[in-house]
Design an enzyme around this catalytic site. Structure first.
Site, PDB file in Angstrom:
ATOM      1  CE  LYS A  22     -32.452  41.719  26.270  1.00  0.00           C
ATOM      2  NZ  LYS A  22     -31.193  41.181  25.735  1.00  0.00           N
ATOM      3  CG  ASN A  23     -29.275  44.374  26.199  1.00  0.00           C
ATOM      4  OD1 ASN A  23     -29.574  43.241  26.588  1.00  0.00           O
ATOM      5  ND2 ASN A  23     -29.437  44.760  24.944  1.00  0.00           N
ATOM      6  CB  CYS A 117     -27.977  33.513  17.847  1.00  0.00           C
ATOM      7  SG  CYS A 117     -27.720  35.252  17.569  1.00  0.00           S
ATOM      8  NE  ARG A 122     -25.218  38.487  18.852  1.00  0.00           N
ATOM      9  CZ  ARG A 122     -26.144  38.693  19.786  1.00  0.00           C
ATOM     10  NH1 ARG A 122     -27.269  38.026  19.756  1.00  0.00           N
ATOM     11  NH2 ARG A 122     -25.933  39.560  20.752  1.00  0.00           N
ATOM     12  CG  ASP A 306     -31.054  45.789  20.265  1.00  0.00           C
ATOM     13  OD1 ASP A 306     -30.709  44.907  19.457  1.00  0.00           O
ATOM     14  OD2 ASP A 306     -30.499  45.942  21.377  1.00  0.00           O
TER      15      ASP A 306
END
Ligand code: EPU
Length: 431
Positions: A22-23, A117, A122, A306
């Site tokens: 994804k990233n 978030c 962030r 993560d």
């Protein structure tokens, strides 16, 4: 809103193909804004964040074609708007990545300011500071970043903190700047290297990606390319954890073990038998108890934030005491409150979790708070006694391709309950 029901107690064993990252896919898709030619990106994972990125690019006038294998072809020659609206940025913070490419190629952009978030405040100050140093005028109006520039100018940028998307944004912008840009204290994640390789195939002149100094010689324009997204090292790590904590045995295909050294090292330390080949990893969980492992998250090649939530779970069911220190985000421990409700013994002291392993977890209704916390809770449900209902799983669909189906392939007892089933209940969040 869908929920997952997991029933614990079965070792998770089998073989899984790992999806594209994804990233890596998000910045690669967005980098197509830098050229009038077509860009073809293959091995794109089927995720909500990818759909959001397509919507974002589509709203700007970018032509998009997707085939059944999730290869996405973009054509930004038809771009007619340089606005990233609040409605999309609020659901996906990575939307900020359009800022650098838009300013570099079109001289202006309006991007909604992402708010805080679930994992921290962030800010995006480093993205903005770098673009300003390259000659961009930035004002804030109505919750939007409004940026204008003539041709960007190469310069030396020192990143006060290591930022993954900050590095990506500035690296993309610098490809079309006049002169040379040097990014110091750059992020070194494999996703940065993947993006740099694709940009270089488009005609950019980037050196040093994967080190903490990236040097970019600006060019007049970029062309098209075809690029395959690297495998998702976090999805891979999550499936290894699934086998590890459930007492199973797994083989992952389509992975790059060299991207996962910190995680594989910790799994071996915990007692797993890990083997790797060029594009595969196998793991066998220990016959005896799992050994607790100390974790301290840090930017790549350190231990990835993560994977922190998943390793909190590992330590929760390990034999002994351990600490997990989160240094990247200030508020990424929400899963701990939910794990405690399942019987975990964890004390929180600022950014440190002190974990005393327990011999079993009990199923409970739990609430997912962010993507990786969701993964941790699903795995917890799959080893707990009885049933665990995981609510707010829209988080997981942002970043894991068909996680319930893939887990079922390795023997998980997991069921997705469509939102309508719970429609009469009033506890759904407003996202
Ligand atoms: N930071 C600032 N100012 C900035 C930018 C970052 O203070 O301008 C701070 C952040 O608040 C944070 C730290 O720097 O404390 C590192 O944040 P970073 O910018 O590296 O994070 P990111 O680029 O927003 C990416 C991934 C995240 C992953 C982090 C860290 C993408 C799209 N997202 O976020 O992925 O956790 O790097 O590795 O690449 C996920 O996939 O679940 C996820 C959250």
């Amino acid at each position: 809103m869908d929920k997952l029901i997991a029933t614990g107690g079965k070792p998770l064993s089998g073989e899984i193909r790992i999806s594209g990252a994804k990233n890596a896919a998000l910045p690669l898709m967005i980098s197509s804004l830098l050229t009038r030619e077509t860009v073809m990106i293959s091995n794109v994972p089927h995720l909500n964040d990818i759909t959001t990125t397509m919507e974002l690019l589509g709203q700007m006038g970018v032509g998009l074609q997707v085939d059944e294998k999730m290869s996405i072809q973009t054509d930004a020659s038809t771009l007619n708007s340089a606005v990233a609206p609040y409605e999309l940025v609020k659901t996906m913070r990575a939307s900020i990545l359009v800022l650098g490419p838009l300013v570099a190629r079109y001289g202006h952009a309006e991007v909604s300011l992402p708010g805080g978030c679930a994992i921290g405040s962030r800010p995006v100050n480093l993205h903005l500071k770098g673009l300003e140093a390259m000659g961009t005028d930035i004002i804030f109006e109505g919750g939007y970043i409004k940026a204008r520039a003539k041709r960007l100018k190469g310069t030396r940028i020192f990143m006060d903190m290591i930022s993954v998307t900050g590095t990506e944004n500035l690296m993309m912008a610098a490809t079309l700047a006049k002169g040379t840009t040097v990014i110091e204290n750059a992020a070194k994640e494999p996703e940065i290297v993947d993006l740099a390789e694709s940009l270089n195939d488009m005609g950019a002149r980037i050196e040093g990606a994967g080190t903490d100094q990236i040097v970019i010689d600006g060019v007049e324009e970029l062309g098209g390319t075809a690029h395959r997204v690297i495998p998702d090292r976090i999805e891979a790590g999550t499936f290894l954890l699934a086998a590890m904590v459930s007492g199973g045995q797994i083989k992952l295909r389509d992975v790059r073990p060299q991207h996962m050294e910190a995680v594989l090292g910790k799994l071996s330390e915990a007692g797993a038998a890990v083997e790797t080949g060029e594009d595969w990893i196998s793991l066998k969980s220990p016959d005896g108890p799992i050994r607790p492992v100390g974790i301290r998250t840090s930017p790549y090649p350190g231990f990835p934030t993560d994977m922190q939530a998943q390793f909190v779970l590992l330590n929760t069911v390990a034999d002994g005491m351990s600490t997990v220190v989160e240094t990247v985000f200030e508020n990424r421990f929400m899963h701990i409150h939910e794990l405690r409700r399942m019987g975990a013994n964890i004390e929180l002291d600022g950014n440190t979790a002190v974990i005393q392993g327990v011999s079993r977890l009990n199923g409970a209704p739990v609430m997912a708070t962010d993507l990786r916390a969701s993964a941790c809770l699903i795995l917890a449900g799959l080893i707990a006694e009885g049933q665990t209902t995981i609510d707010r799983i829209y988080h997981i669909d942002r970043g894991y391709e068909c996680i319930d189906e893939k887990l079922a392939l390795i023997g998980a007892r997991i069921k997705r309950i469509p939102g309508a089933y719970f429609a009469s209940r009033s506890d759904e969040p407003v996202s």
